[in-house]
Design an enzyme around this catalytic site. Structure first.
Site, short mmCIF file in Angstrom:
data_model
loop_
_atom_site.label_atom_id
_atom_site.label_comp_id
_atom_site.label_asym_id
_atom_site.label_seq_id
_atom_site.Cartn_x
_atom_site.Cartn_y
_atom_site.Cartn_z
N ARG A 133 11.63 -23.84 -6.05
CA ARG A 133 13.31 -23.43 -4.95
C ARG A 133 13.26 -22.06 -4.84
NH1 ARG A 133 18.15 -27.34 -6.24
NH2 ARG A 133 17.28 -29.77 -6.14
N ARG B 220 18.29 -21.60 -9.35
CA ARG B 220 18.95 -22.21 -10.75
C ARG B 220 17.82 -21.79 -11.63
NH1 ARG B 220 20.96 -26.60 -8.55
NH2 ARG B 220 21.03 -28.04 -9.57
N SER C 180 11.90 -41.77 -1.30
CA SER C 180 10.86 -42.26 -0.53
C SER C 180 10.60 -42.89 0.79
CB SER C 180 11.20 -43.71 -1.65
OG SER C 180 11.61 -44.93 -1.72
N CYS D 52 0.01 0.54 7.83
CA CYS D 52 -1.32 0.74 6.64
C CYS D 52 -2.05 1.55 7.23
CB CYS D 52 -0.95 0.63 5.92
SG CYS D 52 0.96 -1.32 5.29
N GLU E 277 12.69 -33.19 -1.29
CA GLU E 277 12.35 -33.31 -2.63
C GLU E 277 13.67 -34.15 -1.64
OE1 GLU E 277 14.64 -31.28 -5.80
OE2 GLU E 277 13.74 -29.23 -5.16
N CYS F 128 -2.98 -3.49 7.21
CA CYS F 128 -2.33 -3.83 8.58
C CYS F 128 -3.09 -3.08 9.80
CB CYS F 128 -0.64 -4.30 8.56
SG CYS F 128 0.19 -3.25 8.49
N ALA G 273 9.27 -37.08 -8.52
CA ALA G 273 9.36 -37.17 -10.03
C ALA G 273 9.12 -38.88 -10.57
CB ALA G 273 10.00 -36.10 -10.89
N GLU H 297 1.34 -1.28 -0.25
CA GLU H 297 0.00 0.36 -0.17
C GLU H 297 0.91 1.25 0.05
OE1 GLU H 297 -1.79 -2.71 2.82
OE2 GLU H 297 -0.18 -2.57 2.03
N SER I 81 19.88 -39.03 10.38
CA SER I 81 19.31 -39.25 12.12
C SER I 81 20.77 -39.38 13.11
CB SER I 81 18.55 -40.62 11.97
OG SER I 81 17.32 -40.35 11.72
#
Length: 366
Positions: free
Chosen positions: A187, A210, A300, A87, A297, A78, A157, A55, A226
């Site tokens: 990312r 990247r 499994s 604001c 990312e 706010c 993926a 604002e 761990s």
């Protein structure tokens, strides 16, 4: 203003808000547009955490008097002191006649109070214009400001037969270049990126932004390890591009912790759950450190633990038109698995995207 004009200007404000992506966390993404006599006379967005809000940037961008104008702002202004003054005070001082708002601020310190301040000052307020779109853009902020924990996004993926690598562990590349470029936008957007120690050992990734953005926003790198097996020569340890955090349990040796700390790595010692890092404890600690979002990312095993421990909010699953086969080839979600189909994680599919021949499913945990 007509309904169509309200929608047009709010859509423009939403587009502006996205320019702050990756730079304002843990603040919300906010855009603002000022309209007077049917013309845009000012616009702005929240550029960086701790700096002026959208604002104020919009007001400062106007070359003419904003008195009597309408401001379109994607989130309720706010009315409290934080990193910057309220604001609402500036909006009232500038004598706007109307404020159009996308969504109310879920921050308990605001939550309608900003709107009420404007109404009390005699300003016309219309809220809820493109509210669904505004809430989608700020799903990270809304979750964090109310729960104190990061919004966790799981990215996978796989091939069409559900494999993330061959039986030898080769995974470059499952998805195509367009898909991988888009992942770097994620990312850029999220505060942190989390992987398991096996990913660090096997792939030695940098875990950096990247993307094609001129100004990079490298996520904090979080390694779930761990027993303290992260190699001392790993890229995530020796690259100073971004901060690295390693989450360990009491199984990690004191010497490992000391060496990593001397290298500038932050260590979080977590309790164990199923002989692994307690992920609920970890995300709570990360939230206390101001980390509002995590891009997971992992491999499994970590993916299954994250789903089982219910830290995941959203999923991006890339599916490549390839077939690998192999009963020993890894799948996106491994671990012990669930015993019954009724125990399975249910997803609510939001959208299906195409990146050339790759398909990406965007879904939420139901």
């Amino acid at each position: 203003m007509s309904r169509n004009e309200d929608l047009k200007y709010m859509q423009h404000a939403l587009s502006l808000s996205l320019k702050g992506s990756g730079f304002v966390n843990p603040n919300p993404l906010v855009g603002a547009v000022i309209v007077k006599n049917g013309e845009i006379i000012g616009e702005g967005f929240h550029k960086k955490f701790g700096q002026a809000h959208a604002e104020i940037n919009a007001i400062n961008s106007s070359a003419i008097d904003v008195a009597g104008a309408t401001m379109y702002v994607t989130m309720e202004p706010c009315n409290h002191f934080g990193k910057t003054p309220p604001c609402t005070e500036q909006i009232i001082k500038e004598k706007f006649s109307r404020i159009v708002i996308g969504m109310k601020d879920p921050n308990p310190n605001v939550k309608g109070n900003g709107i009420q301040s404007l109404i009390n000052a005699g300003i016309e307020v219309d809220a809820g214009i493109l509210e669904k779109e505004a809430k989608k853009i700020n799903e990270v902020y809304s979750n964090y400001i109310q729960s104190g924990k990061p919004f966790c996004v799981l990215k996978t993926a796989m091939t069409l037969d559900g494999k993330i690598s061959t039986y030898t562990g080769d995974s470059k590349w499952i998805s195509n270049k367009k898909s991988r470029e888009w992942v770097h936008q994620l990312r850029h957007k999220y505060s942190a990126i989390m992987v398991g120690v096996n990913t660090v050992i096997n792939d030695n990734p940098m875990l950096t932004d990247r993307s094609e953005n001129i100004y990079k926003s490298h996520p904090i790198r979080i390694i779930v390890d761990s027993s303290g097996r992260t190699p001392l020569d790993a890229n995530v340890i020796n690259s100073q591009t971004a901060k690295t955090v390693i989450a360990v349990t009491q199984k990690a040796e004191d010497s490992f912790i000391s060496i990593m700390q001397n290298k500038g790595v932050e260590i979080i010692i977590c309790p164990e759950k199923d002989n692994k890092v307690d992920l609920q404890f970890l995300v709570t600690e990360l939230g206390k450190k101001g980390i509002d979002s995590i891009l997971l990312e992992g491999g499994s095993t970590l993916n299954f633990s994250a789903l089982k421990d219910k830290i995941v909010h959203k999923l991006y699953s890339f599916i490549s038109p390839k077939l690998i086969g192999g009963e020993n080839a890894y799948t996106p979600v491994g671990g012990a698995g669930f015993k019954k189909v009724d125990d399975a994680i249910t997803l609510q599919i939001e959208k299906i995207h195409r990146f050339e021949e790759d398909i990406m499913v965007e879904a939420y945990i139901a």
